[in-house]
Design a protein around this motif. Structure first.
Motif, PDB file in Angstrom:
ATOM      1  N   PRO A 135       6.384  36.603  18.266  1.00 40.61           N
ATOM      2  CA  PRO A 135       6.105  37.812  19.038  1.00 40.61           C
ATOM      3  C   PRO A 135       4.505  38.286  19.278  1.00 40.61           C
ATOM      4  O   PRO A 135       3.632  37.738  18.435  1.00 40.61           O
ATOM      5  CB  PRO A 135       6.354  38.974  17.656  1.00 40.61           C
ATOM      6  CG  PRO A 135       7.395  38.209  16.893  1.00 40.61           C
ATOM      7  CD  PRO A 135       6.819  36.928  16.744  1.00 40.61           C
ATOM      8  N   GLY A 158       3.477  45.964  20.459  1.00 42.46           N
ATOM      9  CA  GLY A 158       4.272  44.930  20.752  1.00 42.46           C
ATOM     10  C   GLY A 158       5.144  45.094  21.686  1.00 42.46           C
ATOM     11  O   GLY A 158       4.922  46.255  22.707  1.00 42.46           O
ATOM     12  N   THR A 159       6.260  43.991  22.011  1.00 42.08           N
ATOM     13  CA  THR A 159       7.001  44.193  23.199  1.00 42.08           C
ATOM     14  C   THR A 159       8.073  45.425  22.996  1.00 42.08           C
ATOM     15  O   THR A 159       8.873  45.257  22.025  1.00 42.08           O
ATOM     16  CB  THR A 159       7.896  42.997  23.477  1.00 42.08           C
ATOM     17  OG1 THR A 159       6.789  42.021  23.718  1.00 42.08           O
ATOM     18  CG2 THR A 159       8.768  43.214  24.628  1.00 42.08           C
TER      19      THR A 159
END
Length: 237
Positions: A47, A94-95
Motif C-alpha cells: 500500500p 492512503g488510497t
C-alpha cells in the motif's frame, strides 16, 4: 533455492565430481552462471501512503456515519463517527483511506469526508437552493461567451474560505471545483460574497469530481467585479 541450482550446475559440469576433463570441454557463460545463482525475487503489492504536512490536525466533516478501523485495510472496526460531525486528521493518506486522531486513532474511508468541518455542507443554505432558478449560475465558456473566457476551459478551483486552502478530490493531490461550463448554485446572500486578496470570491454549491455535491468558494473575477459566473440560460435551472 539458488544454492540448489548452483549445486546442480556444478554437478552437470563435472566440477563437483572431479571430472575436470568434462569441465574443460564445457563452457558456461557468465550470464548463465549469474542466472543460476540469482536469488528468487517476489514482487508484493505494498500500500502507498502519503504524508501531507498541511493536513496534520485539520478538521473534516462527515456527510454520513463512518466506521473507524484499526488498520488501513478497513477490516477491523474499533468505533464509529456519526453523520454531520467531525474528525481530525493525522496527515497520513492512503488510497481511499485516511488516518484520523479524533475521536479515536484509526482509519476511515474518505468517501464521506468533506472539507467543511462539523456542519452539514448545506446547513444555513436556502431550502430551495437546488430547485429555484434564481440561484442557478453557470461558468462562462468560450463556446457561449467568446474567446475572452478561454481561461475557464479547465473550470475553477474551489477553496474552503475566500483565498484559503484548496479543496481536494478525496485523499489525492488533485484540486476540486466546478468543471468547464458547469452549472452551480449561488445562494445570493451577503455572506456568500467577499473581496479578498484582490479577487472577488463567492460561495457556491457545486458537483465535485467524484459526483458529490460540495460547498466552497471560487474566484468570480477581480475585486468588485463579477466575471466568471453568469445567470443560467432558460432551461438550465
Amino acid at each position: 533455492m539458488h544454492l540448489n541450482v548452483m549445486g546442480a550446475l556444478l554437478v552437470s559440469t563435472g566440477l563437483a565430481t572431479g571430472n575436470v576433463g568434462l569441465a574443460k570441454d564445457l563452457q558456461v557463460s557468465p550470464a548463465a552462471l549469474l542466472f543460476a545463482i540469482a536469488p528468487l525475487q517476489i514482487t508484493q503489492n505494498v500500500p502507498t501512503f502519503i504524508e501531507r504536512v498541511s493536513q496534520i490536525d485539520t478538521c473534516r466533516g462527515t456527510t454520513s456515519a463512518l466506521t473507524i478501523h484499526k488498520s488501513s485495510a478497513l477490516n477491523d472496526p474499533i468505533g464509529n463517527v456519526p453523520a454531520n460531525t467531525s474528525v481530525r486528521l493525522t496527515g497520513i493518506f492512503g488510497t481511499g483511506v485516511v488516518q484520523i486522531k479524533t475521536p479515536l486513532v484509526g482509519w476511515v474511508s474518505t468517501n464521506a469526508l468533506v472539507t467543511t468541518c462539523g456542519a452539514p455542507p448545506t446547513e444555513g443554505l436556502p431550502a430551495d437552493l437546488d430547485t429555484n432558478p434564481r440561484y442557478c449560475r453557470r461558468l462562462r465558456s468560450v463556446e457561449v461567451d467568446g474567446s475572452a473566457y478561454a481561461d475557464l476551459n479547465t473550470g475553477l478551483v474551489a477553496r474552503n474560505t475566500p483565498g484559503g486552502d484548496f479543496q481536494y478530490v478525496g485523499n489525492s493531490n488533485q484540486t476540486d471545483g466546478p468543471m468547464k461550463a458547469a452549472v452551480v448554485r449561488f445562494p445570493e446572500r451577503a455572506t456568500d460574497l467577499e473581496d479578498a486578496g484582490g479577487r472577488r470570491w463567492i460561495r457556491i454549491k457545486y458537483m465535485g469530481f467524484q459526483g458529490t455535491p460540495r460547498v466552497g468558494w471560487v474566484p468570480n473575477g477581480p475585486a468588485g467585479v463579477n466575471r466568471n459566473l453568469a445567470v443560467c440560460a432558460s432551461g438550465q435551472n
